[in-house]
Design an enzyme around this catalytic site. Structure first.
Site, short mmCIF file in Angstrom:
data_model
loop_
_atom_site.label_atom_id
_atom_site.label_comp_id
_atom_site.label_asym_id
_atom_site.label_seq_id
_atom_site.Cartn_x
_atom_site.Cartn_y
_atom_site.Cartn_z
N CYS A 1 0.78 -1.27 0.14
CA CYS A 1 -0.08 0.06 -0.10
C CYS A 1 0.78 1.39 -0.06
O CYS A 1 0.35 2.17 -0.78
CB CYS A 1 -1.03 0.02 1.23
SG CYS A 1 -0.24 0.11 2.76
N HIS B 1 -6.32 0.47 -0.30
CA HIS B 1 -6.78 -0.95 0.46
C HIS B 1 -7.91 -1.22 -0.48
O HIS B 1 -8.89 -1.66 0.42
CB HIS B 1 -6.78 -0.67 1.73
CG HIS B 1 -5.32 -0.35 2.55
ND1 HIS B 1 -4.87 1.08 2.51
CD2 HIS B 1 -4.62 -1.12 3.05
CE1 HIS B 1 -3.84 1.02 3.45
NE2 HIS B 1 -3.81 -0.11 3.59
N ASP C 1 -7.40 5.85 -0.75
CA ASP C 1 -7.12 4.72 -0.24
C ASP C 1 -6.53 3.64 -1.08
O ASP C 1 -7.45 3.12 -2.06
CB ASP C 1 -7.97 4.22 0.53
CG ASP C 1 -7.74 3.30 1.95
OD1 ASP C 1 -6.75 2.54 1.62
OD2 ASP C 1 -8.34 2.97 2.86
#
Length: 499
Positions: free
Chosen positions: A138, A384, A382
């Site tokens: 990430c 994720h 993000d």
């Protein structure tokens, strides 16, 4: 498990963070030295000579990949609330969401950012069994997004907006006027999303079936449409294949000189140096350099030597004053164990600048890419969310999964103090303006010690090798003496946990 469409992707960072924290508490210390969900690996002397993973490692990698693909491959629908009485800052631009036109401008600005997330089923990373970065990559993805924003500013027309963003009508946020601290007191304005249940995965509607309220769009710019081939080309540079100059394969390969490998943690400082090397290595991007600050100090003479091509010209061309554009990356630490509140106003002022291209960092155990803020909350993208790999070698491949329609916010107080701030200057004049504007923003801090500084002269070039796992390298932050003393038990900023 089948993933939902990118336009419906939502973030569940709080749940993932708590789960990861619990997993780490259950592990012995030697297993916490690498990614929290990886299974322990016992050294095999016979395998060390070949450098190839054995069958057990392959099985472990497959199991972990399968688990992470399931964990990060689904999403829960939710909406983020925005205050219509306070401006929202995105990449140096401000939007007051008190009308549908302003909401539309904000939506286009957000959706035009390049969104790079976990991917699965890409070609195996060299020297490993990994065919996905899900669960460990990430921070690399956040770094990719920061670099992608720099390239957008470098290559695309000023204030460019993605024309096809207007086809994605599912916008997962709402705007309200607060009457009291209670959410119920808010007065929402018309939603741009389709009226589905809050937990139902959504897919974008065809343009001819879009709700009437979403048909009122900013007139498509001919200039923006003409720039689409560059947009496509830029995204291919981040493709998940070995040949992509800024893809996960290249970044992992470059990181080997720092002792990192696929499956390891990457901190914001190491990623800054990886991006610098990736840009220097490729011939795909012209007239661009990346400078990484040392010890929270930007040495102006070093930037000039990097960008002023006339310094390297031969005597036959003494009149040349060519200047490379530059991305400046500044690894910093904004406190000890947690963010120092004194720096919040300063971070806001930095994010308000046109020259700022965002911040990579996140919240503890969770890397994020910050692109703006509203009031006391940061706006972020993000990584994720695990999506299938996209074959960017195909003509006119879909860009939908590289753009996000779900803006999310988090309080400044949850921000991890370890981060890297990015800036862009197109020419020498812009660099001088950048130094002046950023210095003014830095002076707004209530803290005696600035986040970082600009100074004349040169610094020592530590490079990526100085950040290897066997070398703590230079300090990546400035702290008051008392706080610094209490933080000595920590290694450099790249050893902090980001999942």
């Amino acid at each position: 498990m089948n993933s939902v469409s990118p336009s419906a992707a939502q973030y569940v960072g709080g749940v993932m963070q708590d789960e990861m924290g619990e997993n780490r508490r259950q592990q012995p210390l030697e297993r916490q030295a690498s990614f929290g969900l990886r299974l322990p690996q016992t050294p095999d002397p016979s395998r060390e000579t070949t450098g190839e993973p054995d069958e057990m490692d392959k099985l472990k990698a497959k199991l972990m990949s399968a688990w992470n693909n399931v964990k990060y491959g689904w999403a829960v629908k939710s909406k983020t609330s925005f205050n219509k009485t306070s401006p929202v800052t995105v990449m140096g631009h401000s939007y007051l969401l008190n009308s549908e036109d302003e909401v539309e401008r904000f939506r286009l600005a957000f959706m035009s950012r390049i969104w790079l997330t976990y991917r699965r089923e890409f070609p195996q990373l060299e020297g490993s069994t990994w065919t996905t970065d899900c669960g460990w990559g990430c921070m690399l993805r956040s770094g990719q997004m920061l670099l992608a924003q720099g390239l957008l500013v470098h290559l695309m027309p000023r204030d460019w907006a993605w024309p096809d963003a207007q086809q994605l009508t599912d916008v997962d946020f709402e705007v309200f006027r607060p009457r009291s601290p209670a959410r119920a007191g808010g007065v929402p304005i018309p939603s741009f999303g389709s009226p589905r249940g809050s937990n139902t995965p959504e897919k974008p509607l065809p343009r001819d079936q879009a709700p009437k309220c979403s048909q009122k769009k900013r007139p498509e710019s001919v200039r923006d449409r003409q720039a689409e081939p560059i947009h496509h080309k830029l995204v291919t540079w981040f493709g998940d294949q070995p040949s992509a100059p800024f893809g996960i394969h290249q970044l992992v390969e470059i990181s080997k000189s720092s002792g990192k490998k696929a499956g390891d943690w990457y901190g914001p400082s190491i990623v800054a140096h990886i991006l610098r090397k990736a840009v220097a290595k490729t011939s795909a991007v012209h007239n661009l350099a990346v400078y990484v600050a040392q010890d929270c100090t930007v040495y102006k003479e070093d930037v000039v030597r990097l960008c002023d091509l006339s310094l390297s010209q031969t005597a036959a061309d003494p009149s040349s004053q060519a200047w490379k554009s530059v991305i400046i990356l500044v690894p910093v630490r904004l406190g000890g164990e947690a963010l120092n509140p004194s720096y919040i106003e300063c971070v806001k002022n930095i994010l308000k600048l046109d020259c700022c291209i965002g911040i990579i960092g996140g919240k503890p155990k969770h890397s994020l890419y910050f692109i703006g803020f509203q009031d006391e909350q940061l706006l972020y993208l993000d990584p994720h969310f695990c999506q299938p790999v996209v074959d960017v070698s195909q003509v006119n491949f879909s860009l939908e999964s590289f753009h996000c329609s779900s803006p999310k916010k988090m309080p400044f107080s949850r921000m991890d103090p370890s981060c890297t701030i990015g800036f862009y200057a197109k020419n020498k004049k812009d660099f001088e303006s950048l130094c002046s504007a950023v210095s003014e923003a830095l002076s707004s801090s209530k803290e005696k010690y600035p986040i970082f500084t600009f100074v004349e002269g040169q610094g020592q070039d530590y490079g990526l090798e100085g950040h290897s796992s066997n070398n703590s390298g230079p300090a990546a932050h400035i702290l008051p003496p008392g706080i610094l003393g209490r933080s000595n038990n920590r290694r450099n900023s790249d050893e902090f946990v980001f999942l």
